[in-house]
Design a protein around this motif. Sequence first.
Motif, mmCIF file in Angstrom:
data_model
loop_
_atom_site.group_PDB
_atom_site.id
_atom_site.type_symbol
_atom_site.label_atom_id
_atom_site.label_comp_id
_atom_site.label_asym_id
_atom_site.label_seq_id
_atom_site.Cartn_x
_atom_site.Cartn_y
_atom_site.Cartn_z
ATOM 1 N N GLU A 102 42.653 37.035 55.224
ATOM 2 C CA GLU A 102 42.089 38.383 55.258
ATOM 3 C C GLU A 102 43.059 39.358 55.897
ATOM 4 N N PHE A 105 43.318 46.553 57.369
ATOM 5 C CA PHE A 105 44.063 47.746 57.001
ATOM 6 C C PHE A 105 43.877 48.877 58.008
ATOM 7 N N TYR B 36 38.432 42.789 47.803
ATOM 8 C CA TYR B 36 38.374 43.844 48.804
ATOM 9 C C TYR B 36 37.586 45.027 48.247
ATOM 10 N N GLN B 38 37.135 49.308 48.784
ATOM 11 C CA GLN B 38 37.773 50.473 49.381
ATOM 12 C C GLN B 38 36.959 51.729 49.111
ATOM 13 N N PRO B 44 41.404 49.421 52.421
ATOM 14 C CA PRO B 44 40.532 48.378 51.857
ATOM 15 C C PRO B 44 39.943 47.490 52.946
ATOM 16 N N PHE B 46 38.064 43.632 53.509
ATOM 17 C CA PHE B 46 37.803 42.299 52.960
ATOM 18 C C PHE B 46 36.316 42.127 52.684
ATOM 19 N N GLN B 49 36.211 35.625 49.875
ATOM 20 C CA GLN B 49 37.331 34.846 49.385
ATOM 21 C C GLN B 49 36.847 33.461 48.987
ATOM 22 N N TYR B 87 38.808 45.520 44.530
ATOM 23 C CA TYR B 87 40.072 44.894 44.138
ATOM 24 C C TYR B 87 39.963 43.375 44.189
#
Lengths: 114, 114
Positions: A102, A105, B36, B38, B44, B46, B49, B87
Amino acid sequence: DVKVTQSSRYLVKRTGEKVFLECVQDMDHENMFWYRQDPGLGLRLIYFSYDVKMKEKGDIPEGYSVSREKKERFSLILESASTNQTSMYLCASNKGGLAVYEQYFGPGTRLTVT
Amino acid sequence: LAKTTQPISMDSYEGQEVNITCSHNNIATNDYITWYQQFPSQGPRFIIQGYKTKVTNEVASLFIPADRKSSTLSLPRVSLSDTAVYYCLVGDFGASGGSYIPTFGRGTSLIVHP
């Protein structure tokens, strides 16, 4: 809470100027990333660093350089800014081992080069 | 090169389930698939996964078929606040062929209508 901060939210520079974008993370992460984001193109990786003083080119490194002298800080440098470098710049970090872990940002820096 | 393909945009209505599919035909055997979200003027964030089959968390589910050449992000009962760009990421080797790093695609812009 993980925090990734970027030095400026908005920046206006002139063509030919040298530009420094700073990124700091407070989670002791090994990996740090610089992306640029343009409408319709998504995020594109400029440079990636997996350790202090270590760097690796991403997809679009031309016109950029980076510096990582301390683990928490990753700088993006535009040696001679051009109008086609007007963009949103995003910094991210994550822990080492696998770069696909992960990413966290920062808020981004919107750079305008006139 | 491992790359992703997603729809450019999708529309939905509040309360509906939204499924966003991503193609990644050349995914590596040991690679993970990451999604992700945003929002405008933010970096962005997480979401989820996975490696194979199904992963679920408090936000979304991720479905990955046996061949792993695609994945589907499922958002249950979306609200207006789910309007964002989503994304899908897989890994790729950097331009210098060194480290294996995550590669963002162009994203899917989801608009949720009242």
